[in-house]
Design an enzyme around this catalytic site. Sequence first.
Site, PDB file in Angstrom:
ATOM      1  N   ARG A  11       1.037  -1.264  -0.196  1.00  0.00           N
ATOM      2  CA  ARG A  11      -0.220   0.087   0.096  1.00  0.00           C
ATOM      3  C   ARG A  11       0.901   1.199  -0.019  1.00  0.00           C
ATOM      4  O   ARG A  11       0.586   2.229  -0.932  1.00  0.00           O
ATOM      5  CB  ARG A  11      -1.025  -0.106   1.184  1.00  0.00           C
ATOM      6  N   MET A  12       1.877   1.229   0.926  1.00  0.00           N
ATOM      7  CA  MET A  12       2.827   2.462   1.032  1.00  0.00           C
ATOM      8  C   MET A  12       3.746   2.454  -0.245  1.00  0.00           C
ATOM      9  O   MET A  12       4.027   3.477  -0.748  1.00  0.00           O
ATOM     10  CB  MET A  12       3.505   2.482   2.291  1.00  0.00           C
ATOM     11  N   ALA A 121      11.205   6.887  11.164  1.00  0.00           N
ATOM     12  CA  ALA A 121       9.866   7.657  11.853  1.00  0.00           C
ATOM     13  C   ALA A 121       8.791   6.822  11.950  1.00  0.00           C
ATOM     14  O   ALA A 121       8.577   6.335  10.519  1.00  0.00           O
ATOM     15  CB  ALA A 121       9.840   8.945  11.388  1.00  0.00           C
ATOM     16  N   ASN A 123       5.939   7.819  11.927  1.00  0.00           N
ATOM     17  CA  ASN A 123       5.059   8.731  11.030  1.00  0.00           C
ATOM     18  C   ASN A 123       5.764   9.702  10.425  1.00  0.00           C
ATOM     19  O   ASN A 123       6.477  10.705  11.138  1.00  0.00           O
ATOM     20  CB  ASN A 123       3.900   9.185  11.999  1.00  0.00           C
ATOM     21  N   MET A 124       5.659   9.888   9.135  1.00  0.00           N
ATOM     22  CA  MET A 124       6.474  10.771   8.493  1.00  0.00           C
ATOM     23  C   MET A 124       5.648  11.864   7.949  1.00  0.00           C
ATOM     24  O   MET A 124       6.122  12.908   7.056  1.00  0.00           O
ATOM     25  CB  MET A 124       7.062  10.122   6.987  1.00  0.00           C
ATOM     26  N   HIS A 154      -6.979   3.070  13.150  1.00  0.00           N
ATOM     27  CA  HIS A 154      -6.341   2.723  11.857  1.00  0.00           C
ATOM     28  C   HIS A 154      -7.465   1.648  11.257  1.00  0.00           C
ATOM     29  O   HIS A 154      -7.905   1.159  12.006  1.00  0.00           O
ATOM     30  CB  HIS A 154      -4.956   2.172  11.872  1.00  0.00           C
ATOM     31  N   LYS A 158      -4.258  -3.053   9.334  1.00  0.00           N
ATOM     32  CA  LYS A 158      -2.964  -3.072  10.260  1.00  0.00           C
ATOM     33  C   LYS A 158      -2.743  -3.914  11.161  1.00  0.00           C
ATOM     34  O   LYS A 158      -3.636  -4.604  11.857  1.00  0.00           O
ATOM     35  CB  LYS A 158      -3.257  -1.637  11.051  1.00  0.00           C
ATOM     36  N   GLY A 164       2.687   2.390  15.965  1.00  0.00           N
ATOM     37  CA  GLY A 164       4.130   3.229  16.436  1.00  0.00           C
ATOM     38  C   GLY A 164       3.747   4.646  16.447  1.00  0.00           C
ATOM     39  O   GLY A 164       4.759   5.088  17.322  1.00  0.00           O
ATOM     40  N   THR A 165       2.928   5.083  15.928  1.00  0.00           N
ATOM     41  CA  THR A 165       2.711   6.806  15.966  1.00  0.00           C
ATOM     42  C   THR A 165       2.145   7.094  17.601  1.00  0.00           C
ATOM     43  O   THR A 165       2.663   7.964  18.328  1.00  0.00           O
ATOM     44  CB  THR A 165       1.889   7.237  15.245  1.00  0.00           C
TER      45      THR A 165
HETATM   46  P1  NAD Z   1       1.705  -3.621   3.143  1.00  0.00           P
HETATM   47  O1  NAD Z   1       1.489  -4.953   3.493  1.00  0.00           O
HETATM   48  O2  NAD Z   1       0.628  -2.969   2.092  1.00  0.00           O
HETATM   49  O3  NAD Z   1       2.988  -3.445   2.347  1.00  0.00           O
HETATM   50  C1  NAD Z   1       4.321  -4.098   2.804  1.00  0.00           C
HETATM   51  C2  NAD Z   1       4.645  -4.627   1.615  1.00  0.00           C
HETATM   52  O4  NAD Z   1       6.299  -5.010   2.005  1.00  0.00           O
HETATM   53  C3  NAD Z   1       4.088  -5.774   0.849  1.00  0.00           C
HETATM   54  O5  NAD Z   1       3.998  -5.603  -0.489  1.00  0.00           O
HETATM   55  C4  NAD Z   1       5.243  -6.932   1.100  1.00  0.00           C
HETATM   56  O6  NAD Z   1       4.949  -7.968   0.088  1.00  0.00           O
HETATM   57  C5  NAD Z   1       6.292  -6.297   1.328  1.00  0.00           C
HETATM   58  N1  NAD Z   1       7.523  -7.256   1.753  1.00  0.00           N
HETATM   59  C6  NAD Z   1       7.349  -7.828   2.787  1.00  0.00           C
HETATM   60  N2  NAD Z   1       8.674  -8.478   2.984  1.00  0.00           N
HETATM   61  C7  NAD Z   1       9.290  -7.912   1.999  1.00  0.00           C
HETATM   62  C8  NAD Z   1      10.535  -8.320   1.750  1.00  0.00           C
HETATM   63  N3  NAD Z   1      11.613  -9.157   2.532  1.00  0.00           N
HETATM   64  N4  NAD Z   1      11.374  -7.684   0.466  1.00  0.00           N
HETATM   65  C9  NAD Z   1      10.399  -6.863  -0.187  1.00  0.00           C
HETATM   66  N5  NAD Z   1       9.240  -6.626   0.274  1.00  0.00           N
HETATM   67  C10 NAD Z   1       8.743  -7.342   0.954  1.00  0.00           C
HETATM   68  O7  NAD Z   1       1.787  -2.651   4.311  1.00  0.00           O
HETATM   69  P2  NAD Z   1       1.794  -0.952   4.297  1.00  0.00           P
HETATM   70  O8  NAD Z   1       0.446  -0.386   4.871  1.00  0.00           O
HETATM   71  O9  NAD Z   1       2.364  -0.275   3.067  1.00  0.00           O
HETATM   72  O10 NAD Z   1       2.664  -0.620   5.548  1.00  0.00           O
HETATM   73  C11 NAD Z   1       4.013  -0.961   5.538  1.00  0.00           C
HETATM   74  C12 NAD Z   1       4.722  -0.602   6.970  1.00  0.00           C
HETATM   75  O11 NAD Z   1       4.719   0.779   6.871  1.00  0.00           O
HETATM   76  C13 NAD Z   1       3.797  -0.991   8.347  1.00  0.00           C
HETATM   77  O12 NAD Z   1       4.837  -1.371   9.183  1.00  0.00           O
HETATM   78  C14 NAD Z   1       3.261   0.213   8.712  1.00  0.00           C
HETATM   79  O13 NAD Z   1       2.757   0.311   9.862  1.00  0.00           O
HETATM   80  C15 NAD Z   1       4.079   1.256   8.160  1.00  0.00           C
HETATM   81  N6  NAD Z   1       3.811   2.550   7.882  1.00  0.00           N
HETATM   82  C16 NAD Z   1       4.359   3.829   8.316  1.00  0.00           C
HETATM   83  C17 NAD Z   1       3.952   4.966   8.023  1.00  0.00           C
HETATM   84  C18 NAD Z   1       4.962   6.044   8.540  1.00  0.00           C
HETATM   85  O14 NAD Z   1       4.567   7.158   8.090  1.00  0.00           O
HETATM   86  N7  NAD Z   1       6.294   5.929   9.230  1.00  0.00           N
HETATM   87  C19 NAD Z   1       2.937   5.288   7.396  1.00  0.00           C
HETATM   88  C20 NAD Z   1       2.179   4.125   7.011  1.00  0.00           C
HETATM   89  C21 NAD Z   1       2.372   3.023   7.024  1.00  0.00           C
END
Ligand code: NAD
Length: 266
Positions: A11-12, A121, A123-124, A154, A158, A164-165
């Site tokens: 998703r991200m 971070a 949360n970015m 959320h 999730k 984490g935030t």
């Molecule tokens: P998601 O499950 O949609 O995406 C994660 C992706 O990582 C998947 O496509 C998965 O196949 C891939 N992946 C897993 N292991 C891998 C590997 N070894 N090599 C390559 N790809 C691999 O999840 P998401 O909603 O995109 O969230 C991902 C993370 O980001 C979570 O930990 C979430 O909490 C975090 N997040 C952080 C922020 C921020 O601002 N810091 C914002 C949103 C989400």
Amino acid sequence: MKIGIVGCAGRMGRMLVAEVLGRDGCELAGGSELPGSEVIGKDVAAVAGFDAAGISIVDNAQAVFAAADVVVDFTLPQATIGHAQLSAANGTALVIGTTGLNADQQAAVDEAATKVTVIQAANMSVGINLLLGLTAQVAGILGDDYDIEIVEMHHRHKVDAPSGTALALGQAAADGREVDLEAVSQRVRDGHTGARRAGDIGFATLRGGDVVGDHTVMFAGEGESILLTHKAGSRAVFARGAIRAALWCKNKAPGIYSMRDVLGLA
Ligand code: NAD
């Protein structure tokens, strides 16, 4: 700046690819996904909904680290450890948005940061980073007469809780009060819990629908409450912040930096 995206079909990941493609000064260096994923071999940009960029998704992140100046990781904690090691081995900066790392996993990231620039971070978004500063400030001013409760909601997908935030907001509140978060944190309440302990910092977690990320820090006193709330309307705010962090990495000394450093708020 050549930017690689690991977990580029998540998703991200897709949002990050979109942000790199649409931003001046950024060049997409590559994307990786989990071995066995159906997107391996497909075009990184096409998977994100754009015209093909001629770059295939690989299942070996080493190739992405070798080709990039900086790699952005929003994956899973167990994947992030491997990415931190590749970052150090290749001398490639790393931006980590992945949340839910345990102490051992965090130690692996800290180890990499002795050799390369790492920005991490929970949360970015710019708004949340302002909220972190405000939370510390208000907690310091109000003191123990005001009970602190942190509520987050959320989307249903999730996997970690509290977010984490939310934990970062708890840490900011604890810092403001100059207490150890571990000692005052109340993460779950169920059944006959007894009265609230003075000085605790409570957490409540809600999950459902497609909520991108809502966080409220409550300061509940006698006769009045103060609520600081942030609502993320789109995941694009996180992707925008992460790519801003990636661009900021250039020529920075090795070490761990936060989004507050990137935004000049630290
Ligand atoms: P998601 O499950 O949609 O995406 C994660 C992706 O990582 C998947 O496509 C998965 O196949 C891939 N992946 C897993 N292991 C891998 C590997 N070894 N090599 C390559 N790809 C691999 O999840 P998401 O909603 O995109 O969230 C991902 C993370 O980001 C979570 O930990 C979430 O909490 C975090 N997040 C952080 C922020 C921020 O601002 N810091 C914002 C949103 C989400």
